[in-house]
Design an enzyme around this catalytic site. Structure first.
Site, PDB file in Angstrom:
ATOM      1  CB  SER A 162       3.314  28.210  74.983  1.00 29.34           C
ATOM      2  OG  SER A 162       1.952  28.002  74.621  1.00 29.34           O
ATOM      3  CG  ASP A 239      -0.427  22.845  79.625  1.00 25.27           C
ATOM      4  OD1 ASP A 239      -1.443  23.161  79.229  1.00 25.27           O
ATOM      5  OD2 ASP A 239       0.637  23.340  79.220  1.00 25.27           O
ATOM      6  CG  HIS A 273       0.218  26.714  78.734  1.00 26.37           C
ATOM      7  ND1 HIS A 273       0.951  25.606  78.195  1.00 26.37           N
ATOM      8  CD2 HIS A 273       0.092  27.619  78.209  1.00 26.37           C
ATOM      9  CE1 HIS A 273       1.360  26.006  77.228  1.00 26.37           C
ATOM     10  NE2 HIS A 273       0.743  27.231  76.953  1.00 26.37           N
TER      11      HIS A 273
END
Length: 296
Positions: A162, A239, A273
């Site tokens: 991320s 995601d 995610h």
């Protein structure tokens, strides 16, 4: 464990050992130290396979964590230790930002994508952030040199998740002489074009868009050109942050195409995610860095 190596760590004045746990054929360590870059104490975890504990130089992976995370998230949830044990790889996880107690002068923000726990691995230039939020300098200069001086590291590859994936891509291409390999998991690919990054960069850099560009992974890749034999990026196709436009993954593909940088970009069906996704693909990333280290 090699006695001389164990002794050198126990008497070192730069780092303080917090904990040690046996894990597969190696040990999971935690350390703290006082950072000159952030002007705060900083912590990191490091997995040392038995080869490293015996003093043999091993390839290392530097893992940069995402928003709200610290060194614990990947160390506890990603399950990387077994593969690193099998391949003889060191795995390092620093914190994501300087931190403080409520009475400290380290700035914070109610927005989780701006304050402590964020940082984007850049050096802020605007007050009050510039005093402590110097994570680029911390990672590529201070921590990098500290790790190489205190542990038997042969080469270092960089990866992250991320916001940490953004850091891996950004720093990997901004400082290619430091790293032999780059990969990323669900990275923020163009921070200057995401709502998260725009909010953070307004705080860190003000309205100076030239500084925003220097802190944008996709723009840095396009500017730097090919630096690695290949880079590996995994993205969960389910995601929610991808759907919301925070990750800007197509910008990474475009930047690599323009830079002639070979990229393996894999969209993983059904994955989100979370660290369940990271568990699914982490071994492929460890093997990617191991292969690149053998070529260096």
């Amino acid at each position: 464990m090699n006695n001389s190596y164990k002794h050198s760590l126990s008497t070192n004045s730069k780092i303080t050992q917090i904990s040690v746990n046996r894990c597969f054929d190696g040990e999971q360590h935690y350390y703290s130290h006082q950072s000159s870059s952030t002007k705060t104490p900083m912590t990191f975890s490091i997995y040392l396979p038995d080869e490293a504990l015996a003093g043999r130089r091993c390839p290392a992976i530097l893992y940069l964590s995402g928003l709200t995370c610290n060194a614990d998230n990947v160390t506890h949830k990603a399950h990387f230790q077994q593969k690193c044990s099998e391949l003889g790889m060191i795995f390092i996880a620093p914190d994501t930002s300087p931190r403080s107690s409520d009475d400290s002068d380290v700035p914070n923000d109610d927005r989780y994508f701006v304050g402590q726990g964020a940082s984007y691995y850049v050096d802020a230039t605007q007050a009050p952030w510039s005093e402590h939020f110097n994570m680029q300098s911390y990672i590529v200069d201070e921590l990098y040199d500290l790790l190489r001086s205190e542990f038997p590291i042969d080469s270092i590859g960089v990866t992250g998740h991320s916001m940490g994936g953004h850091g891996a891509l950004l720093l990997g291409f901004k400082f290619p002489g430091k790293f032999v390999s780059v990969s990323a998991l669900s990275p923020v690919c163009a921070a200057s074009e995401s709502a998260w990054g725009q909010a953070a960069y307004t705080e860190y850099f003000g309205d100076d868009k030239s500084r925003w560009a220097q802190a944008d992974a996709a723009q840095m890749i396009e500017k730097s050109g090919q630096q690695y034999a290949s880079i590996l990026v995994d993205q969960g196709a389910a995601d929610n942050f991808l759907a919301e436009g925070q990750l800007q993954t197509t910008q990474l593909q475009h930047a690599c195409d323009k830079a002639n940088q070979p990229l393996t970009l894999r969209y993983q069906a059904g994955h989100d995610h979370s660290y369940y996704f990271i568990q699914t693909v982490i071994n492929d990333h460890i093997e990617h860095h191991w292969r690149m280290a053998q070529m260096s």
